[in-house]
Design a protein around this motif. Structure first.
Motif, PDB file in Angstrom:
ATOM      1  N   CYS A  19       0.827  -1.217   0.000  1.00  0.00           N
ATOM      2  CA  CYS A  19       0.000   0.000   0.000  1.00  0.00           C
ATOM      3  C   CYS A  19       0.854   1.256   0.000  1.00  0.00           C
ATOM      4  O   CYS A  19       0.459   2.275  -0.518  1.00  0.00           O
ATOM      5  N   GLN A  20       2.065   1.108   0.601  1.00  0.00           N
ATOM      6  CA  GLN A  20       2.839   2.309   0.902  1.00  0.00           C
ATOM      7  C   GLN A  20       3.210   3.173  -0.316  1.00  0.00           C
ATOM      8  O   GLN A  20       3.059   4.381  -0.256  1.00  0.00           O
ATOM      9  N   SER A  22       1.759   3.827  -3.215  1.00  0.00           N
ATOM     10  CA  SER A  22       0.728   4.713  -3.743  1.00  0.00           C
ATOM     11  C   SER A  22       0.330   5.741  -2.684  1.00  0.00           C
ATOM     12  O   SER A  22       0.110   6.908  -2.993  1.00  0.00           O
ATOM     13  N   TYR A  23       0.314   5.280  -1.432  1.00  0.00           N
ATOM     14  CA  TYR A  23      -0.010   6.202  -0.344  1.00  0.00           C
ATOM     15  C   TYR A  23       1.077   7.285  -0.271  1.00  0.00           C
ATOM     16  O   TYR A  23       0.782   8.478  -0.214  1.00  0.00           O
ATOM     17  N   ARG A  25       3.091   8.220  -2.622  1.00  0.00           N
ATOM     18  CA  ARG A  25       3.025   9.129  -3.790  1.00  0.00           C
ATOM     19  C   ARG A  25       1.939  10.176  -3.609  1.00  0.00           C
ATOM     20  O   ARG A  25       2.102  11.330  -3.966  1.00  0.00           O
ATOM     21  N   ARG A  26       0.810   9.709  -3.059  1.00  0.00           N
ATOM     22  CA  ARG A  26      -0.292  10.660  -2.849  1.00  0.00           C
ATOM     23  C   ARG A  26       0.129  11.749  -1.864  1.00  0.00           C
ATOM     24  O   ARG A  26      -0.158  12.922  -2.066  1.00  0.00           O
ATOM     25  N   VAL A  27       0.826  11.318  -0.803  1.00  0.00           N
ATOM     26  CA  VAL A  27       1.290  12.296   0.192  1.00  0.00           C
ATOM     27  C   VAL A  27       2.278  13.264  -0.466  1.00  0.00           C
ATOM     28  O   VAL A  27       2.202  14.482  -0.270  1.00  0.00           O
ATOM     29  N   ASP A  28       3.201  12.705  -1.308  1.00  0.00           N
ATOM     30  CA  ASP A  28       4.182  13.567  -1.988  1.00  0.00           C
ATOM     31  C   ASP A  28       3.472  14.595  -2.870  1.00  0.00           C
ATOM     32  O   ASP A  28       3.839  15.766  -2.891  1.00  0.00           O
ATOM     33  N   ARG A  29       2.436  14.109  -3.606  1.00  0.00           N
ATOM     34  CA  ARG A  29       1.716  15.030  -4.502  1.00  0.00           C
ATOM     35  C   ARG A  29       1.024  16.127  -3.707  1.00  0.00           C
ATOM     36  O   ARG A  29       1.004  17.286  -4.090  1.00  0.00           O
ATOM     37  N   LEU A  30       0.445  15.695  -2.587  1.00  0.00           N
ATOM     38  CA  LEU A  30      -0.256  16.658  -1.739  1.00  0.00           C
ATOM     39  C   LEU A  30       0.736  17.688  -1.193  1.00  0.00           C
ATOM     40  O   LEU A  30       0.485  18.899  -1.230  1.00  0.00           O
ATOM     41  N   ASP A  32       3.612  18.494  -2.514  1.00  0.00           N
ATOM     42  CA  ASP A  32       4.080  19.334  -3.621  1.00  0.00           C
ATOM     43  C   ASP A  32       3.089  20.449  -3.905  1.00  0.00           C
ATOM     44  O   ASP A  32       3.461  21.577  -4.212  1.00  0.00           O
TER      45      ASP A  32
END
Ligand code: ZN
Ligand code: ZN
Length: 255
Positions: A19-20, A22-23, A25-30, A32
């Motif tokens: 899971c980590q 994609s999770y 990546r989502r945190v990184d995008r957020l 950013d």
């Protein structure tokens, strides 16, 4: 039972690991979106993570056509050697400096050396590589030698900026990067406020080279060239140990 728990734990671990990404990546995008990446040189927000911002890149001032033996900028591409080098008996060959040591680059080099912004080293090394003419360094060089720091300075700083800056060049040219061939035996005064003769005296006999350089064609790498006194002192030590040819590349030159 213990085995069962370990195995169950491993299952949970692998599910968590699956899971980590994609999770993460989502945190990184957020992050950013909320906190845009900063330029490592000027700390202003920018769209390209990891590189220098457009403003900093624009401030890097390529030196262009220059004297083959001292990197002094020359106005005419038909002239290869400056007047001073025409009369000089001991020459470095070739010498190339990538950029003028202007206020912006001075700030970046100081941030690298004194604020330990090590991230700037590969970025500036890459920029230098992109601005070097295709025929630099030329064929047949056996080793790239980063200007050595005295052991006391190395301990104080924790790294040698010349070594870090030169890594992209050595890698791109497939040239051995040999920090073991030249040593700084004497801690010298900072040269900032010294004139040319004082600089020469300050670095005289400060370096020694290993006998391994005998017969080699070597290129010294240094971050900044001012009068060339340090480069010439290093070249002298390399020649005394038998180097066949000594050239130099620097990130910047004081003009
Ligand atoms: Zn910037
Ligand atoms: Zn010259």
């Amino acid at each position: 039972m213990a085995l069962f728990h370990r195995s169950q734990g491993a299952e949970h671990e692998s599910a968590r690991q699956r899971c980590q990404p994609s999770y993460g990546r989502r945190v990184d995008r957020l992050l950013d979106a909320l906190l845009p990446p900063l330029c490592p040189a000027c700390d202003t927000p920018q769209s390209d993570p990891g590189g220098l911002c457009a403003t900093c890149l624009h401030k890097l001032q390529a030196l262009g056509w220059q004297c083959r033996h001292c990197a002094l900028p020359l106005p005419n591409p038909n002239v290869q050697v400056c007047g001073a080098c025409l009369h000089s008996r001991v020459r470095l060959d070739p010498v190339w400096a990538g950029f003028a040591f202007n206020a912006a680059l001075r700030k970046m080099v100081h941030a690298l050396k004194f604020q330990h912004k090590l991230v700037l080293a590969p970025l500036l090394g890459q920029q230098l590589l992109q601005h070097l003419p295709a025929d630099i360094p030329g064929d047949g060089f056996d080793a790239l030698i980063p200007a050595p720091l005295h052991i006391s300075r190395l301990r104080e700083r924790g790294f040698n900026q010349a070594l870090e800056l030169s890594r992209p060049l050595a890698s791109s040219w497939h040239m051995p990067l040999r920090s073991d061939l030249l040593r700084r035996d004497r801690a010298t005064r900072k040269q900032t406020h010294l004139d040319k003769p004082q600089r020469r005296a300050n670095v005289n006999q400060a370096f020694s080279a290993t006998p391994e350089v005998r017969g080699l064609r070597v290129l010294i790498f240094d971050d900044v060239m001012t009068t060339g006194a340090t480069l010439h002192a290093m070249a002298k030590a390399l020649r005394q140990a038998g180097a066949e040819q000594v050239g130099a590349i620097t990130l910047a030159r004081v003009t």
